[in-house]
Design a protein around this motif. Sequence first.
Motif, PDB file in Angstrom:
ATOM      1  N   HIS A  67       0.865  -1.192   0.000  1.00 21.53           N
ATOM      2  CA  HIS A  67       0.000   0.000   0.000  1.00 21.53           C
ATOM      3  C   HIS A  67       0.892   1.229   0.000  1.00 21.53           C
ATOM      4  O   HIS A  67       1.681   1.430   0.922  1.00 21.53           O
ATOM      5  CB  HIS A  67      -0.916   0.002   1.233  1.00 21.53           C
ATOM      6  CG  HIS A  67      -1.794   1.203   1.321  1.00 21.53           C
ATOM      7  ND1 HIS A  67      -2.681   1.569   0.337  1.00 21.53           N
ATOM      8  CD2 HIS A  67      -1.895   2.162   2.287  1.00 21.53           C
ATOM      9  CE1 HIS A  67      -3.308   2.669   0.670  1.00 21.53           C
ATOM     10  NE2 HIS A  67      -2.848   3.048   1.865  1.00 21.53           N
ATOM     11  N   TYR A  68       0.770   2.032  -1.043  1.00 20.54           N
ATOM     12  CA  TYR A  68       1.594   3.239  -1.161  1.00 20.54           C
ATOM     13  C   TYR A  68       0.994   4.340  -0.293  1.00 20.54           C
ATOM     14  O   TYR A  68       0.429   5.326  -0.764  1.00 20.54           O
ATOM     15  CB  TYR A  68       1.670   3.685  -2.626  1.00 20.54           C
ATOM     16  CG  TYR A  68       2.345   2.688  -3.534  1.00 20.54           C
ATOM     17  CD1 TYR A  68       3.719   2.653  -3.681  1.00 20.54           C
ATOM     18  CD2 TYR A  68       1.588   1.749  -4.248  1.00 20.54           C
ATOM     19  CE1 TYR A  68       4.334   1.735  -4.514  1.00 20.54           C
ATOM     20  CE2 TYR A  68       2.188   0.824  -5.081  1.00 20.54           C
ATOM     21  CZ  TYR A  68       3.565   0.816  -5.209  1.00 20.54           C
ATOM     22  OH  TYR A  68       4.164  -0.102  -6.034  1.00 20.54           O
ATOM     23  N   ASP A  69       1.110   4.136   1.002  1.00 15.14           N
ATOM     24  CA  ASP A  69       0.539   5.068   1.970  1.00 15.14           C
ATOM     25  C   ASP A  69       1.402   6.327   2.038  1.00 15.14           C
ATOM     26  O   ASP A  69       2.594   6.245   2.353  1.00 15.14           O
ATOM     27  CB  ASP A  69       0.476   4.394   3.344  1.00 15.14           C
ATOM     28  CG  ASP A  69      -0.283   5.222   4.359  1.00 15.14           C
ATOM     29  OD1 ASP A  69      -0.666   6.359   4.034  1.00 15.14           O
ATOM     30  OD2 ASP A  69      -0.496   4.715   5.479  1.00 15.14           O
ATOM     31  N   VAL A  91       7.241   0.743   3.449  1.00 14.03           N
ATOM     32  CA  VAL A  91       6.106   0.141   2.753  1.00 14.03           C
ATOM     33  C   VAL A  91       6.297  -1.367   2.654  1.00 14.03           C
ATOM     34  O   VAL A  91       5.350  -2.148   2.868  1.00 14.03           O
ATOM     35  CB  VAL A  91       5.947   0.776   1.353  1.00 14.03           C
ATOM     36  CG1 VAL A  91       4.897   0.038   0.545  1.00 14.03           C
ATOM     37  CG2 VAL A  91       5.578   2.253   1.479  1.00 14.03           C
ATOM     38  N   GLU A  94       5.801  -2.935   6.115  1.00  7.87           N
ATOM     39  CA  GLU A  94       4.394  -2.951   6.488  1.00  7.87           C
ATOM     40  C   GLU A  94       3.663  -4.093   5.783  1.00  7.87           C
ATOM     41  O   GLU A  94       2.824  -4.786   6.378  1.00  7.87           O
ATOM     42  CB  GLU A  94       3.736  -1.614   6.150  1.00  7.87           C
ATOM     43  CG  GLU A  94       2.282  -1.521   6.597  1.00  7.87           C
ATOM     44  CD  GLU A  94       1.655  -0.189   6.249  1.00  7.87           C
ATOM     45  OE1 GLU A  94       0.551   0.084   6.726  1.00  7.87           O
ATOM     46  OE2 GLU A  94       2.286   0.574   5.481  1.00  7.87           O
ATOM     47  N   GLY A 136      -1.292   6.307  -2.608  1.00  8.07           N
ATOM     48  CA  GLY A 136      -2.505   6.162  -1.824  1.00  8.07           C
ATOM     49  C   GLY A 136      -3.291   4.911  -2.159  1.00  8.07           C
ATOM     50  O   GLY A 136      -4.330   4.663  -1.533  1.00  8.07           O
ATOM     51  N   ARG A 137      -2.834   4.108  -3.113  1.00  6.79           N
ATOM     52  CA  ARG A 137      -3.531   2.899  -3.508  1.00  6.79           C
ATOM     53  C   ARG A 137      -2.695   1.673  -3.172  1.00  6.79           C
ATOM     54  O   ARG A 137      -1.529   1.783  -2.759  1.00  6.79           O
ATOM     55  CB  ARG A 137      -3.854   2.929  -5.007  1.00  6.79           C
ATOM     56  CG  ARG A 137      -4.830   4.028  -5.407  1.00  6.79           C
ATOM     57  CD  ARG A 137      -4.819   4.278  -6.898  1.00  6.79           C
ATOM     58  NE  ARG A 137      -4.994   3.036  -7.666  1.00  6.79           N
ATOM     59  CZ  ARG A 137      -4.880   2.971  -8.985  1.00  6.79           C
ATOM     60  NH1 ARG A 137      -4.588   4.070  -9.681  1.00  6.79           N
ATOM     61  NH2 ARG A 137      -5.057   1.814  -9.609  1.00  6.79           N
ATOM     62  N   SER A 138      -3.274   0.499  -3.383  1.00  5.83           N
ATOM     63  CA  SER A 138      -2.582  -0.762  -3.117  1.00  5.83           C
ATOM     64  C   SER A 138      -2.464  -1.555  -4.411  1.00  5.83           C
ATOM     65  O   SER A 138      -3.277  -1.392  -5.327  1.00  5.83           O
ATOM     66  CB  SER A 138      -3.340  -1.607  -2.072  1.00  5.83           C
ATOM     67  OG  SER A 138      -3.436  -0.917  -0.841  1.00  5.83           O
TER      68      SER A 138
END
Length: 428
Positions: A67-69, A91, A94, A136-138
């Motif tokens: 997930h590109y948080d 990332v 996680e 913001g997506r996975s």
Amino acid sequence: MTDLTQEQVRERIERRLAGRHRVEKTFRGLGIASIAFGILAVVILFSDIIAKGSGAFVQSAVQLEVHYDPAVLGIEQVDEESLTWANFTGVIREALRERFPEVSGRSEKRELYSLVSTGAPFKLRNRLQADPELLGRSETVWVAADDDVDTFVKSLSDSGGGFRGRTSDRMIRWIDQLLASGELKKRFNSNFFTNGDSREPEQAGIRAALVGSLLTLLVTLALSFPIGVAAAIYLEEYAPRNRWTDLIEVNINNLAAVPSIVFGLLGLAIFINFFELPRSAPLVGGLVLTLMTLPTIIISSRAALKSVPPSIREAAMGMGASRMQVVFHHVLPLAMPGMLTGTIIGMAQALGETAPLLMIGMVAFIVDVPGGVTDPATVLPVQIFLWADSPERAFVERTSAAIMVLLSFLIVMNTSAVWLRKKLERRW
């Protein structure tokens, strides 16, 4: 009495003939045995190299849901500066913690993180740079496993045993879970052909060495072929026969047998120390290999010129052609196939050389692909030398795979030389 003497002579002759036949059969048998032994040795050598190096063309990869948080990455937008400082390692970690939520404790997490190659964050960086909409997506990605994990997976047998190395019991349990779920697989190792050298075996590739070898050979060919052919033409067609030309011929023949490291010392003393050319550059490597291959090209080119019948020269001169026209319009085209064959063999010899290039500094650790003949570079034989000296077990298969690539190029070049000779040569 006469009949008895003839009988004895006949028996003596038959015994001698039988002895000659035995010697001839023995000699023929020894020749066949020598050839068989040589073929067997080559087969064993090639089989060992292929067995050790075939594994380098595949690489164990782990499937992760990343997930590109932005909060973990520490960026708000995708640009060059932000990507440089983004925390892609966080990332990856996680994603591993989500896959194994039961893992707790600092030591266990450290072992969990070591399942994945340290180069995995760079793959995520390239993907986000290519598609900024991923922020913001996975997504599900395959990342390279660590070299210890890769070695363990490749060494697994039907009975389940494998080379443990630095792989702990906990790591083996996680590996078994990933293998059972299909999240750990062996995939084609494109990094081996697209990456430069690396201290991490799973990230090491031969691209920089291949480009360095290509640039070095281009410099060698551009210098050695015209100089060698011109020297052969002068010595064979124009030079008078006296003690000086005899001395030159003897020295050329002797230079062909000089150890290659001597040319490396010569290049170090002249091109680097005197002319102050850059170290570890294809330009200097090409100059050194030019000195080494010139005797081979000159000797083969002179042999090709000698093979042209004198009647060709006499007929051309009888038609009123000048000496230069005879050489360049008649003799040289007929001798060119032999010259090309000698040049290709000389280039193949230069491609496999290591010692002279070590002397001029092409043993440096080169990661970036060289963009020109003056950029720092290494060549494939030197890359093999460096990997063979590395302590990691995973570098053994990389070394053997690089040897396979080098041997492939050498076989292609020598086969091309034989094909050109058979295709273009003329029987007189």
